[in-house]
Design an enzyme around this catalytic site. Structure first.
Site, PDB file in Angstrom:
ATOM      1  N   ASP A 147     -31.627 -15.704   6.977  1.00 41.11           N
ATOM      2  CA  ASP A 147     -31.017 -14.612   7.635  1.00 41.11           C
ATOM      3  C   ASP A 147     -30.773 -13.312   6.994  1.00 41.11           C
ATOM      4  O   ASP A 147     -30.182 -12.945   6.022  1.00 41.11           O
ATOM      5  CB  ASP A 147     -29.894 -15.343   8.166  1.00 41.11           C
ATOM      6  CG  ASP A 147     -29.382 -13.934   9.257  1.00 41.11           C
ATOM      7  OD1 ASP A 147     -29.265 -13.513   9.006  1.00 41.11           O
ATOM      8  OD2 ASP A 147     -28.332 -14.588  10.091  1.00 41.11           O
ATOM      9  N   SER A 185     -24.584 -15.083  16.659  1.00 41.79           N
ATOM     10  CA  SER A 185     -24.101 -13.923  15.457  1.00 41.79           C
ATOM     11  C   SER A 185     -22.796 -13.029  16.618  1.00 41.79           C
ATOM     12  O   SER A 185     -21.758 -14.314  16.319  1.00 41.79           O
ATOM     13  CB  SER A 185     -25.517 -12.652  16.169  1.00 41.79           C
ATOM     14  OG  SER A 185     -24.680 -11.935  14.940  1.00 41.79           O
ATOM     15  N   HIS A 200     -31.932 -14.291  11.254  1.00 38.43           N
ATOM     16  CA  HIS A 200     -31.138 -14.048  11.787  1.00 38.43           C
ATOM     17  C   HIS A 200     -31.357 -14.893  13.333  1.00 38.43           C
ATOM     18  O   HIS A 200     -30.090 -15.585  14.268  1.00 38.43           O
ATOM     19  CB  HIS A 200     -30.914 -12.817  12.162  1.00 38.43           C
ATOM     20  CG  HIS A 200     -29.062 -12.318  12.500  1.00 38.43           C
ATOM     21  ND1 HIS A 200     -27.892 -13.254  12.051  1.00 38.43           N
ATOM     22  CD2 HIS A 200     -28.623 -11.427  13.881  1.00 38.43           C
ATOM     23  CE1 HIS A 200     -27.245 -12.432  13.184  1.00 38.43           C
ATOM     24  NE2 HIS A 200     -27.481 -12.516  13.648  1.00 38.43           N
TER      25      HIS A 200
END
Length: 320
Positions: A239, A100, A267
């Protein structure tokens, strides 16, 4: 894989205490967590990876057990901090794995310090398109700091985290699994925001990379540099934070990139499928030659890249 608690070590750099986990021996892997998380996001995979590699999993400044000062929370600042941490640990070269926001730090690290980067793996990463969940956009809205302060008061916070973890536990068994899968991570984030210093750091970090239209920072204008370095991208098919279609943006920008999309994952694919994730990472490292920095080649790439317009990111269909 069985999850274990790993011993946290500390080092002070430039007057700021940094927390990190260091496990195993062999080629070095630097695991960088995402926004508002910490090193524990990698807990499900650390032990398996440490059988073959030296695993370094830090808490980025402003996160976890690291200090949360008024400081530089830009991608460049984080990349500098990782260089300094590795230097203190006596590690010259690493494969950088970023999840991320940590993917943005990984890309920045590879850009700033190509002589110390052997490979890059990006996991559900930022920097490959503008789209991001509206919940993250709200962090940079005026008033968020005070509102979140009220929402994380004792009692209120406990009700919120209990509700999130209950929804995760029971939703994981039913048709809402796609939406509830990552709510345990959200509960941990809400819990961490009881600390005003953490909220301060997160707000400044988000303002550096996101505005009301979405992600500001992109790798599109420097993607051509990946020709000199092995790169892999891993994403969860479901996600809900950063859409999986960004994985095919990576393939368009850097044709040599390896792309893996994990089914039944959100995610945090490294937590949803730790065995598969560890296998993919090990295969990536084992079957690619580490990048070797060559200043003349890098200069040629920069010169050539500067003469052509930056590749624009366009919507793409998620890899099958």
């Amino acid at each position: 894989m069985a999850e274990t608690t790993h011993a946290v070590q500390f080092v002070t750099l430039h007057g700021k205490r940094r927390a990190f986990v260091k496990q195993g021996s062999g080629p070095a892997l630097l695991l960088l967590h995402g926004l508002a998380c910490d090193h524990t996001t990698w807990t499900p995979v650390i032990d398996e990876l440490a059988k073959k590699y030296t695993v370094i999993a830090p808490d980025l400044l402003g996160h976890g057990l690291s200090d949360k000062p008024r400081a530089d929370y830009t991608l460049g600042g984080y990349a500098n901090g990782m260089r300094d941490l590795l230097t203190v640990l006596g590690i010259d070269k690493v494969t950088v794995v970023g999840h991320s926001f940590g993917g943005g730090v990984a890309m920045q690290f590879a850009y700033q310090f190509p002589e110390r980067t052997q490979r890059v793996m990006l996991v559900s990463t930022g920097g490959l398109g503008p789209d991001v969940t509206p919940l993250i956009k709200l962090i940079q809205v005026p008033g968020w700091f005070r509102v979140m302060g009220a929402l994380t008061l004792p009692g209120v916070r406990h009700l919120e985290t209990f509700a999130l973890r209950t929804a995760h536990q029971y939703g994981d068994l039913g048709p809402l699994r796609k939406v509830t899968r990552d709510l345990d991570e959200v509960a941990d984030i809400v819990e961490s925001w009881k600390d005003r210093r953490t909220r301060f750091a997160i707000r400044h970090l988000v303002r550096a990379v996101i505005d009301w239209r979405g992600q500001i920072v992109t790798m599109s204008d420097r993607a051509y540099l990946s020709d000199a370095m092995p790169m892999a991208v891993v994403w969860g098919r479901e996600d809900q934070v950063i859409p999986v279609r960004h994985a095919s943006n990576a393939a368009a920008l850097a044709p040599e990139v390896r792309v893996e999309v994990l089914e039944d994952a959100g995610h945090f694919p490294h937590k949803n499928h730790p065995e598969e994730f560890a296998r993919i990472l090990d295969d990536f490292v084992s079957t690619t030659e580490p990048a070797t920095y060559n200043r003349a080649r890098f200069r040629r790439m920069l010169t050539s890249g500067a003469s052509a317009p930056a590749t624009a990111l366009t919507p793409a269909v998620a890899p099958a």
